[in-house]
Write a protein that holds these residues in place. Structure first.
Motif, PDB file in Angstrom:
ATOM      1  N   GLU A 100     -37.625   4.023  10.357  1.00 50.68           N
ATOM      2  CA  GLU A 100     -37.123   4.530  11.641  1.00 50.68           C
ATOM      3  C   GLU A 100     -35.861   3.780  12.037  1.00 50.68           C
ATOM      4  O   GLU A 100     -35.560   2.693  11.523  1.00 50.68           O
ATOM      5  CB  GLU A 100     -38.152   4.300  12.752  1.00 50.68           C
ATOM      6  CG  GLU A 100     -38.246   2.812  13.083  1.00 50.68           C
ATOM      7  CD  GLU A 100     -39.209   2.437  14.190  1.00 50.68           C
ATOM      8  OE1 GLU A 100     -40.103   3.224  14.485  1.00 50.68           O
ATOM      9  OE2 GLU A 100     -39.046   1.327  14.741  1.00 50.68           O
ATOM     10  N   TYR A 143     -40.933   8.803  20.649  1.00 53.29           N
ATOM     11  CA  TYR A 143     -40.220   9.120  19.410  1.00 53.29           C
ATOM     12  C   TYR A 143     -39.728  10.553  19.434  1.00 53.29           C
ATOM     13  O   TYR A 143     -40.442  11.462  19.871  1.00 53.29           O
ATOM     14  CB  TYR A 143     -41.151   8.982  18.197  1.00 53.29           C
ATOM     15  CG  TYR A 143     -41.310   7.579  17.672  1.00 53.29           C
ATOM     16  CD1 TYR A 143     -40.558   7.133  16.595  1.00 53.29           C
ATOM     17  CD2 TYR A 143     -42.231   6.704  18.233  1.00 53.29           C
ATOM     18  CE1 TYR A 143     -40.724   5.843  16.091  1.00 53.29           C
ATOM     19  CE2 TYR A 143     -42.411   5.416  17.735  1.00 53.29           C
ATOM     20  CZ  TYR A 143     -41.652   4.994  16.661  1.00 53.29           C
ATOM     21  OH  TYR A 143     -41.815   3.726  16.158  1.00 53.29           O
ATOM     22  N   GLU A 153     -36.887   6.159  17.336  1.00 46.67           N
ATOM     23  CA  GLU A 153     -37.705   5.586  18.411  1.00 46.67           C
ATOM     24  C   GLU A 153     -36.821   5.303  19.610  1.00 46.67           C
ATOM     25  O   GLU A 153     -35.656   4.916  19.455  1.00 46.67           O
ATOM     26  CB  GLU A 153     -38.350   4.274  17.913  1.00 46.67           C
ATOM     27  CG  GLU A 153     -39.253   3.609  18.945  1.00 46.67           C
ATOM     28  CD  GLU A 153     -39.880   2.310  18.434  1.00 46.67           C
ATOM     29  OE1 GLU A 153     -39.425   1.774  17.401  1.00 46.67           O
ATOM     30  OE2 GLU A 153     -40.825   1.829  19.073  1.00 46.67           O
ATOM     31  N   HIS A 175     -33.511  -1.892  16.754  1.00 47.58           N
ATOM     32  CA  HIS A 175     -34.015  -2.415  15.475  1.00 47.58           C
ATOM     33  C   HIS A 175     -34.161  -1.295  14.463  1.00 47.58           C
ATOM     34  O   HIS A 175     -34.117  -0.126  14.804  1.00 47.58           O
ATOM     35  CB  HIS A 175     -35.356  -3.151  15.658  1.00 47.58           C
ATOM     36  CG  HIS A 175     -36.502  -2.306  16.126  1.00 47.58           C
ATOM     37  ND1 HIS A 175     -36.862  -2.204  17.443  1.00 47.58           N
ATOM     38  CD2 HIS A 175     -37.374  -1.524  15.448  1.00 47.58           C
ATOM     39  CE1 HIS A 175     -37.916  -1.404  17.561  1.00 47.58           C
ATOM     40  NE2 HIS A 175     -38.246  -0.961  16.354  1.00 47.58           N
ATOM     41  N   GLU A 236     -37.929  -4.720  11.873  1.00 47.46           N
ATOM     42  CA  GLU A 236     -39.370  -4.542  12.091  1.00 47.46           C
ATOM     43  C   GLU A 236     -40.031  -4.234  10.741  1.00 47.46           C
ATOM     44  O   GLU A 236     -40.165  -3.076  10.371  1.00 47.46           O
ATOM     45  CB  GLU A 236     -39.607  -3.395  13.076  1.00 47.46           C
ATOM     46  CG  GLU A 236     -41.058  -3.197  13.449  1.00 47.46           C
ATOM     47  CD  GLU A 236     -41.237  -2.089  14.475  1.00 47.46           C
ATOM     48  OE1 GLU A 236     -41.938  -2.316  15.460  1.00 47.46           O
ATOM     49  OE2 GLU A 236     -40.660  -0.992  14.308  1.00 47.46           O
TER      50      GLU A 236
HETATM   51 FE   FE2 Z   1     -40.059   0.264  16.055  1.00 47.34          FE
END
Ligand code: FE2
Length: 314
Positions: A100, A143, A153, A175, A236
């Motif tokens: 993502e 999302y 996200e 991120h 992440e």
């Molecule tokens: Fe995330």
């Protein structure tokens, strides 16, 4: 370590640049153009297992970028071969490869409703609030899908940042998430590159993601951690149990597919990689992208993700 500046950009493959610009620039506010390049992309011979990789690359920043949304997006349309490679089959969330891109977003629910109800962007998860980590940091997330079903996200880190009084807005990239084989190996590796502040760790399966996994596939265990650097966006890493197949796909596949770590001086940064025993996929590449140069080099992280160093002065 001051040479390393966190995640500079998330790389997102697109099937059609006009449609991608309509989404990222016009709907999500990434209006700041750093460069728009069409031509050969050297330095990817090992990764793509072919010569003569060609692409259009558009680097965009968000007009509302902040400390928690500092990252840019790099839209990549492969122009060689058969065009944009497909979204890797089997992606749910957390398989090895990019999962993502996350945008910092003030008033997540209002923005989400605007994107989904008014702009007809597809929802992938309705807004929800949570409190994470040992410090109980409050956040709101939701999302949406990019035009090729890549996961985007929206996160409002309410517990990390006392917002300036501002209207609901999307900021820059907060991120990137990616699946890994071994959480400790990955996090030890990225600590060396400046990702030293762990914001949260979760070992619980995140139920709202259940619909993302193929019907008939057992739901995996989730181990997620989020790390920020002193500057730039964060990472992440996600470890699934059991591990699923490699979903890195081909470089340039549609949806989130690579990321670049910003550095002040790329020669010094490559020397640091060498001293740490980290291999690169090529020498430093310098692309003439019009008014400026784009300097980058892809290197091998523990999962050989598509990750590069970029000199963040383009
Ligand atoms: Fe995330």
């Amino acid at each position: 370590m001051q040479n390393f500046r966190g995640v500079d950009h998330a790389g997102i493959g697109v099937g059609n640049m006009d449609e991608a610009l309509l989404f990222w620039r016009d709907k999500l506010g990434f209006t700041e153009l750093y460069f728009d390049y069409t031509g050969p992309v050297p330095g990817l011979e090992e990764i793509c297992k072919k010569k003569d990789v060609k692409a259009r690359i558009v680097m965009l920043g968000n007009r509302h970028t902040t400390r928690l949304g500092p990252g840019k997006v790099k839209l990549v349309q492969r122009l060689d071969g058969n065009g944009a490679p497909e979204y890797p089959a089997g992606i749910g969330y957390g398989e090895v490869g990019l999962a993502e891109v996350c945008l910092h977003t003030l008033h997540t629910e209002k923005i989400f409703r605007h994107l989904v109800d008014d702009l007809k962007i597809k929802s992938l998860m309705e807004p929800l609030s949570a409190s994470v980590g040992e410090h109980g940091i409050d956040l709101d997330i939701a999302y949406v899908a990019d035009p090729w079903m890549g996961k985007v996200e929206l996160i409002d880190w309410k517990g990390l940042w006392t917002s300036r009084p501002a209207a609901p807005r999307i900021e820059g990239v907060n991120h990137v998430a990616f699946g890994v084989h071994d959480m400790k190996v990955t996090t030890d590796f990225y600590k060396q590159l400046g990702f030293i502040d762990q914001i949260f760790e979760s070992k619980e399966f995140f139920d709202p993601m259940a619909p993302w996994y193929q019907v008939g596939r057992p739901l995996p265990g989730h181990h997620m951690t989020l790390w920020l650097s002193g500057e730039g966006a964060g990472i992440e890493p996600v470890r699934l149990t059991p591990l699923w197949e490699d979903c890195r796909g081909e470089w340039g596949h549609v949806g989130p597919m690579d990321f670049g770590i910003g550095v002040q001086n790329i020669k010094k940064a490559v020397a640091t990689l060498k001293s740490l025993g980290i291999e690169t996929h090529s020498d430093i590449q310098v692309l003439d992208v019009g008014n400026t140069e784009f300097k980058y080099v892809y290197f091998k992280d523990p999962d050989d993700q598509y990750v590069s160093l970029v000199e963040s002065n383009y």
